[in-house]
Design a protein around this motif. Structure first.
Motif, short mmCIF file in Angstrom:
data_model
loop_
_atom_site.label_atom_id
_atom_site.label_comp_id
_atom_site.label_asym_id
_atom_site.label_seq_id
_atom_site.Cartn_x
_atom_site.Cartn_y
_atom_site.Cartn_z
N GLU A 109 0.86 -1.20 0.00
CA GLU A 109 0.00 0.00 0.00
C GLU A 109 0.89 1.24 0.00
OE1 GLU A 109 -3.57 -0.55 0.94
OE2 GLU A 109 -3.87 1.58 0.51
N PRO A 110 0.70 2.14 -0.97
CA PRO A 110 1.54 3.35 -0.97
C PRO A 110 0.99 4.46 -0.10
CG PRO A 110 0.26 3.22 -3.01
CD PRO A 110 -0.18 2.07 -2.14
N MET A 111 1.89 5.24 0.51
CA MET A 111 1.50 6.50 1.17
C MET A 111 2.38 7.59 0.59
SD MET A 111 1.78 7.81 5.08
CE MET A 111 0.22 8.33 5.73
N ILE A 112 1.75 8.72 0.27
CA ILE A 112 2.50 9.84 -0.32
C ILE A 112 2.66 10.97 0.69
CG2 ILE A 112 2.33 11.73 -2.01
CD1 ILE A 112 1.29 9.71 -4.03
N THR A 113 3.92 11.43 0.81
CA THR A 113 4.22 12.68 1.52
C THR A 113 4.38 13.74 0.44
OG1 THR A 113 5.55 11.43 3.11
CG2 THR A 113 5.81 13.82 3.13
N LEU A 114 3.67 14.84 0.55
CA LEU A 114 3.76 15.87 -0.50
C LEU A 114 5.04 16.70 -0.38
CD1 LEU A 114 0.02 16.95 -0.57
CD2 LEU A 114 1.27 15.85 -2.44
N VAL A 115 5.42 17.04 0.84
CA VAL A 115 6.65 17.82 1.02
C VAL A 115 7.48 17.21 2.15
CG1 VAL A 115 7.58 20.00 1.86
CG2 VAL A 115 5.85 20.03 0.09
#
Ligand code: BG6
Length: 460
Positions: A109-115
């Motif tokens: 499962e991917p999790m994205i951090t924007l910055v």
């Protein structure tokens, strides 16, 4: 009571784009602030990192073998919108889109951090980073592009890595120029407010655009032990904890600045300028769960918060090494009990699920004569922390979503020190020699596969 971790508990790793990708001038990417920021003498630069941009197939396969079901990575803003205020770079979108597809195909499962501390260098030069409300709006636009392109597949998001650091170091917000007539402290806390508004805008937008996705608030958390037994020392530790991380967690969870924070700032003339609508926006933009990084605890001697310097300077003056705890070569005390303390405190305050998103220890390592790294100390560190987490869940009733380690495949540290390694997999490079960047599983690799594959049952 059932003492087994829930089905679907998350195990995996966290990384940032600048510490993994390399390919600094490929794929239509613009110049990121990391590409032009000098690194300390003797450390590497960010141009290659571990070349994950070209090697992520191999890295995903290693993660699959370690039984990961979760991977948190950050998007490099300047791959998606090269200058931050120009057009979308389709090649950058494709890179992340392919990465997401491959992770999902591997059951991760991917999790994205924007910055993750970075931004296009142009936004720093032209607008002074997050000192500018224009950059706040450009960040919201960037978030919108990411939700449009990846929201169909990515259901776990975060805006800012370790958001509380924006009230600790101005460099994290890339807002170096202090406006005339403003003190450094007033500037720092104004920028921290702007970042909070950026976080809220992106959180609200995610909930509107991708209703089945979750936004995690993210802070770096440490607990503070009093070096002496005085009530004053204890109070100083509690205040340090509140100022360092809890004021941000409070806004993420409840939508309001806590009274201790507004009072602290107002008493010193550092209260930020608010724009119309800021307070309403904060109330409408609470997160779905609370994520944090935890590496160590801190021990403080007696102190007070003065009226001239930002809180962090006052804390720094009083940190001592805890004689009851072993520390890494970098002086970071290994304290699994501290993790249980943090989990309990954070969960009990808000009754919101909590999520350990970074944990690990740095060590200096090299392949031995048999081509191995026997990192028993790392196994012990993670075993102790997983056990402490289980105690928080089974003895204290904490709802914890997962245990995610930092840098599961060796990456350079936040100051680009390759010698400080966190991984279960050795990457064959040094600070000054790229060698062949070969991935070599360490002894902890098999342990992680067993621990994670058994859903935390087999930690031997
Ligand atoms: C966290 C950051 O603060 O800690 C990472 O999110 C960083 O970027 C990690 O690498 C470990 O710290 P360091 O300085 O040892 O790399």
């Amino acid at each position: 009571m059932n003492k087994q971790l829930p089905k679907g508990f998350f195990w995996g790793g966290s990384v940032s784009s600048f510490q993994t990708e390399g390919a600094w001038d490929e794929g239509g990417k613009g110049v990121s602030i990391y590409d032009i920021t000098p690194t300390p003498e003797g450390h590497a630069d960010w141009k290659v990192a571990i070349d994950a941009y070209h090697r992520y197939d191999e890295d995903i396969e290693l993660m699959r073998q370690m039984n990961f079901n979760f991977y948190r990575f950050s998007i490099c803003w300047s791959r998606i919108i090269p200058n931050g205020d120009d057009e979308v770079n389709e090649e950058g979108v494709k890179f992340y889109s392919d990465l997401i597809d491959k992770l999902l195909a591997a059951g991760i499962e991917p999790m994205i951090t924007l910055v993750h501390f970075d931004m296009p260098a142009h936004l720093v030069k032209k607008y002074n980073g997050f000192a500018s409300r224009t950059v706040v709006d450009l960040f919201a636009r960037y978030a919108k592009v990411c939700y449009e392109r990846f929201g169909d597949r990515v259901k776990h998001w975060m805006t800012f890595n370790e958001q509380n650091l924006h009230s600790v170091f101005i460099r994290v917000s890339n807002a170096y120029d202090v406006p005339e007539g403003k003190s450094e402290a007033a500037h720092l806390y104004q920028v921290a407010h702007n970042v909070m508004i950026a976080h809220c805008k992106a959180t609200k937008l995610l909930h509107e655009m991708v209703p089945d996705a979750k936004m995690g608030g993210m802070t770096t958390v440490t607990n503070y032990y009093p070096a002496t037994m005085t009530p004053e020392n204890n109070l100083f530790c509690q205040q340090a904890y509140n100022y360092h991380s809890q004021w941000v967690v409070e806004v993420q969870a409840t939508g309001k600045y806590p009274a201790y924070w507004t009072t602290y700032l107002k008493n010193r003339g550092w209260y930020p300028e608010m724009e119309e609508g800021d307070e309403e926006l904060m109330l409408e933009s609470t997160v779905d769960y609370l994520c944090f990084s935890y590496y160590r605890s801190n021990t403080l001697t007696e102190g007070t918060f003065d009226y001239e310097r930002p809180f962090n300077d006052c804390i720094e003056d009083h940190i001592i090494q805890n004689p009851h705890l072993d520390a890494t070569e970098w002086g970071w005390e290994k304290d699994a009990v501290g993790l249980r303390w943090i989990l309990c405190d954070m969960y009990q305050r808000y009754r919101m699920p909590v999520f350990i998103l970074e944990n690990g220890m740095g060590a200096r390592e090299e392949l031995d004569e048999n081509g191995e790294v026997n990192d028993d100390y790392r196994i012990e560190y993670h075993r102790n922390h997983i056990e402490a987490m289980k105690q928080a869940m089974f003895e204290d009733g904490v709802d914890c979503l997962g245990y995610i380690v930092w840098g599961p495949i060796d990456i350079p540290s936040s100051s680009c020190e390759v010698a400080k390694r966190y991984g279960f997999v050795f990457v064959n490079r040094t600070d000054t020699d790229l060698r062949d960047l070969r991935r070599v599983p360490k002894k902890s690799f098999a342990w992680a596969a067993k621990a994670f594959g058994s859903n935390g049952e087999d930690l031997a």
